[in-house]
Design a protein around this motif. Structure first.
Motif, PDB file in Angstrom:
ATOM      1  N   HIS A  49      86.143  38.681  23.697  1.00  0.00           N
ATOM      2  CA  HIS A  49      87.490  39.222  23.478  1.00  0.00           C
ATOM      3  C   HIS A  49      87.559  40.032  22.182  1.00  0.00           C
ATOM      4  CE1 HIS A  49      89.959  37.506  26.686  1.00  0.00           C
ATOM      5  NE2 HIS A  49      89.215  36.409  26.593  1.00  0.00           N
ATOM      6  N   THR A  50      86.940  39.532  21.136  1.00  0.00           N
ATOM      7  CA  THR A  50      86.970  40.208  19.837  1.00  0.00           C
ATOM      8  C   THR A  50      86.273  41.560  19.922  1.00  0.00           C
ATOM      9  OG1 THR A  50      87.012  38.075  18.700  1.00  0.00           O
ATOM     10  CG2 THR A  50      86.368  39.988  17.395  1.00  0.00           C
ATOM     11  N   LEU A  51      85.123  41.624  20.567  1.00  0.00           N
ATOM     12  CA  LEU A  51      84.399  42.880  20.691  1.00  0.00           C
ATOM     13  C   LEU A  51      85.181  43.894  21.521  1.00  0.00           C
ATOM     14  CD1 LEU A  51      81.854  44.482  20.019  1.00  0.00           C
ATOM     15  CD2 LEU A  51      80.806  43.533  22.096  1.00  0.00           C
ATOM     16  N   ALA A  52      85.788  43.465  22.610  1.00  0.00           N
ATOM     17  CA  ALA A  52      86.585  44.374  23.449  1.00  0.00           C
ATOM     18  C   ALA A  52      87.758  44.940  22.644  1.00  0.00           C
ATOM     19  CB  ALA A  52      87.083  43.648  24.699  1.00  0.00           C
ATOM     20  N   PHE A  53      88.414  44.101  21.850  1.00  0.00           N
ATOM     21  CA  PHE A  53      89.544  44.547  21.032  1.00  0.00           C
ATOM     22  C   PHE A  53      89.063  45.527  19.963  1.00  0.00           C
ATOM     23  CE2 PHE A  53      92.893  44.182  17.849  1.00  0.00           C
ATOM     24  CZ  PHE A  53      94.040  44.184  18.628  1.00  0.00           C
ATOM     25  N   THR A  58      93.243  31.946  25.150  1.00  0.00           N
ATOM     26  CA  THR A  58      93.053  30.489  25.127  1.00  0.00           C
ATOM     27  C   THR A  58      91.602  30.151  24.823  1.00  0.00           C
ATOM     28  OG1 THR A  58      92.577  30.397  27.477  1.00  0.00           O
ATOM     29  CG2 THR A  58      94.894  30.145  26.830  1.00  0.00           C
ATOM     30  N   ASN A  59      91.343  28.873  24.606  1.00  0.00           N
ATOM     31  CA  ASN A  59      89.978  28.410  24.357  1.00  0.00           C
ATOM     32  C   ASN A  59      89.776  27.049  25.027  1.00  0.00           C
ATOM     33  OD1 ASN A  59      87.383  28.604  23.195  1.00  0.00           O
ATOM     34  ND2 ASN A  59      88.000  27.172  21.607  1.00  0.00           N
ATOM     35  N   PRO A  60      89.695  27.042  26.354  1.00  0.00           N
ATOM     36  CA  PRO A  60      89.504  25.756  27.048  1.00  0.00           C
ATOM     37  C   PRO A  60      88.164  25.120  26.693  1.00  0.00           C
ATOM     38  CG  PRO A  60      90.004  27.533  28.596  1.00  0.00           C
ATOM     39  CD  PRO A  60      89.771  28.160  27.268  1.00  0.00           C
ATOM     40  N   THR A  61      88.128  23.813  26.767  1.00  0.00           N
ATOM     41  CA  THR A  61      86.880  23.079  26.543  1.00  0.00           C
ATOM     42  C   THR A  61      86.476  22.404  27.850  1.00  0.00           C
ATOM     43  OG1 THR A  61      88.010  21.055  25.900  1.00  0.00           O
ATOM     44  CG2 THR A  61      87.502  22.609  24.145  1.00  0.00           C
ATOM     45  N   LYS A  62      85.266  21.921  27.884  1.00  0.00           N
ATOM     46  CA  LYS A  62      84.768  21.243  29.096  1.00  0.00           C
ATOM     47  C   LYS A  62      84.860  19.736  28.927  1.00  0.00           C
ATOM     48  CE  LYS A  62      81.879  25.034  30.407  1.00  0.00           C
ATOM     49  NZ  LYS A  62      80.728  25.766  30.024  1.00  0.00           N
ATOM     50  N   LYS A  63      85.900  19.288  28.240  1.00  0.00           N
ATOM     51  CA  LYS A  63      86.098  17.863  28.019  1.00  0.00           C
ATOM     52  C   LYS A  63      87.279  17.389  28.860  1.00  0.00           C
ATOM     53  CE  LYS A  63      84.401  18.120  23.291  1.00  0.00           C
ATOM     54  NZ  LYS A  63      84.740  17.988  21.879  1.00  0.00           N
ATOM     55  N   LEU A  64      87.375  16.091  29.019  1.00  0.00           N
ATOM     56  CA  LEU A  64      88.496  15.499  29.727  1.00  0.00           C
ATOM     57  C   LEU A  64      89.506  14.964  28.725  1.00  0.00           C
ATOM     58  CD1 LEU A  64      86.582  13.531  32.487  1.00  0.00           C
ATOM     59  CD2 LEU A  64      87.808  15.688  32.741  1.00  0.00           C
ATOM     60  N   ASN A  76      81.204  32.247  22.948  1.00  0.00           N
ATOM     61  CA  ASN A  76      81.034  33.443  23.773  1.00  0.00           C
ATOM     62  C   ASN A  76      82.347  34.104  24.167  1.00  0.00           C
ATOM     63  OD1 ASN A  76      78.139  33.469  23.946  1.00  0.00           O
ATOM     64  ND2 ASN A  76      78.312  31.661  25.246  1.00  0.00           N
ATOM     65  N   LYS A  77      83.334  33.323  24.595  1.00  0.00           N
ATOM     66  CA  LYS A  77      84.608  33.895  25.022  1.00  0.00           C
ATOM     67  C   LYS A  77      85.296  34.597  23.846  1.00  0.00           C
ATOM     68  CE  LYS A  77      89.034  32.839  27.178  1.00  0.00           C
ATOM     69  NZ  LYS A  77      89.911  31.813  27.737  1.00  0.00           N
ATOM     70  N   ASN A  98      97.548  29.339  23.850  1.00  0.00           N
ATOM     71  CA  ASN A  98      96.744  30.336  23.136  1.00  0.00           C
ATOM     72  C   ASN A  98      96.176  29.740  21.856  1.00  0.00           C
ATOM     73  OD1 ASN A  98      96.948  32.626  24.827  1.00  0.00           O
ATOM     74  ND2 ASN A  98      99.047  32.926  24.152  1.00  0.00           N
ATOM     75  N   ARG A  99      94.899  30.005  21.623  1.00  0.00           N
ATOM     76  CA  ARG A  99      94.199  29.484  20.443  1.00  0.00           C
ATOM     77  C   ARG A  99      93.874  30.574  19.432  1.00  0.00           C
ATOM     78  NH1 ARG A  99      93.690  26.324  16.402  1.00  0.00           N
ATOM     79  NH2 ARG A  99      91.611  25.645  15.872  1.00  0.00           N
ATOM     80  N   TYR A 100      93.615  31.785  19.900  1.00  0.00           N
ATOM     81  CA  TYR A 100      93.224  32.873  19.008  1.00  0.00           C
ATOM     82  C   TYR A 100      94.210  34.019  19.082  1.00  0.00           C
ATOM     83  CZ  TYR A 100      88.911  30.367  18.397  1.00  0.00           C
ATOM     84  OH  TYR A 100      88.009  29.399  18.099  1.00  0.00           O
ATOM     85  N   TYR A 101      94.389  34.673  17.931  1.00  0.00           N
ATOM     86  CA  TYR A 101      95.301  35.801  17.792  1.00  0.00           C
ATOM     87  C   TYR A 101      94.556  36.878  17.017  1.00  0.00           C
ATOM     88  CZ  TYR A 101      99.590  38.291  16.371  1.00  0.00           C
ATOM     89  OH  TYR A 101     100.576  39.226  16.172  1.00  0.00           O
ATOM     90  N   ILE A 102      94.569  38.109  17.528  1.00  0.00           N
ATOM     91  CA  ILE A 102      93.880  39.213  16.878  1.00  0.00           C
ATOM     92  C   ILE A 102      94.843  40.379  16.741  1.00  0.00           C
ATOM     93  CG2 ILE A 102      92.942  40.178  19.029  1.00  0.00           C
ATOM     94  CD1 ILE A 102      90.321  40.733  17.414  1.00  0.00           C
TER      95      ILE A 102
END
Length: 175
Positions: free
Chosen positions: A13-17, A146-152, A8-9, A163-167
């Motif tokens: 971001h991709t759609l807004a760009f 960035t692309n945070p996860t819900k893991k520990l 979703n995140k 940062n994980r993604y670049y457009i």
């Protein structure tokens, strides 16, 4: 593909760009088979045609012959052995492309069950910029997130601020 893990995140971001740079009246050739984001683009008024699963390292006929105003490539180039070739052959004058960035604390992604779902390249931003420039594109705008996860753990913690993604939005160079 995205069972229990819909990006979703990334899509937000991709759609807004995309909306920032591409008018819905412009036609789009989206590299890669039809996917959930293709449907999101269509539901936002974009006219989208996808490639059909051909090996884009070898077969660039669709990109070279398409009359689309824009080519989009969302998380495609990292799967190609030689992305320069198709980037050079794209007929459209506008390109919106995103990549997952190389993470120093994580190995390159490799599916053990799907040979198409592997990353041959994981770029740093400057490497992707250089690739585009060498293929005849001028970058007009870019963004990262960035692309945070819900893991520990240590890696999940790093994903909160790395940062994980670049457009990029690029136009065909005129020189």
């Amino acid at each position: 593909m995205y069972e229990n893990n819909f990006p979703n995140k990334r899509y937000r971001h991709t759609l807004a760009f995309l909306k920032k740079h591409i008018d819905p009246s412009e036609t789009i050739l989206d590299l890669g088979v039809e996917n959930p984001f293709s449907e999101i683009m269509k539901s936002n008024g974009y006219q989208v045609t996808n490639t059909k699963g051909e090996d884009l390292d070898i077969d660039f006929k669709k990109a070279a012959s398409s009359d689309a105003d824009v080519v989009t490539a969302f998380e495609i180039f990292e799967h190609l052995v030689a992305p320069f070739n198709i980037l050079k052959e794209i007929k459209a004058n506008k390109l919106v492309a995103s990549i997952p960035m190389r993470l120093w604390f994580s190995p390159a992604y490799r599916s053990k069950t799907d040979p198409w779902d592997r990353h041959y390249h994981e770029f740093e931003d400057w490497q992707f910029d250089w690739l585009l420039e060498k293929a005849g594109w001028t970058i007009k705008d870019s963004a990262k997130w960035t692309n945070p996860t819900k893991k520990l753990g240590f890696r999940p913690l790093l994903r909160f601020f790395t940062n994980r993604y670049y457009i990029v939005y690029a136009e065909r160079s005129t020189t």
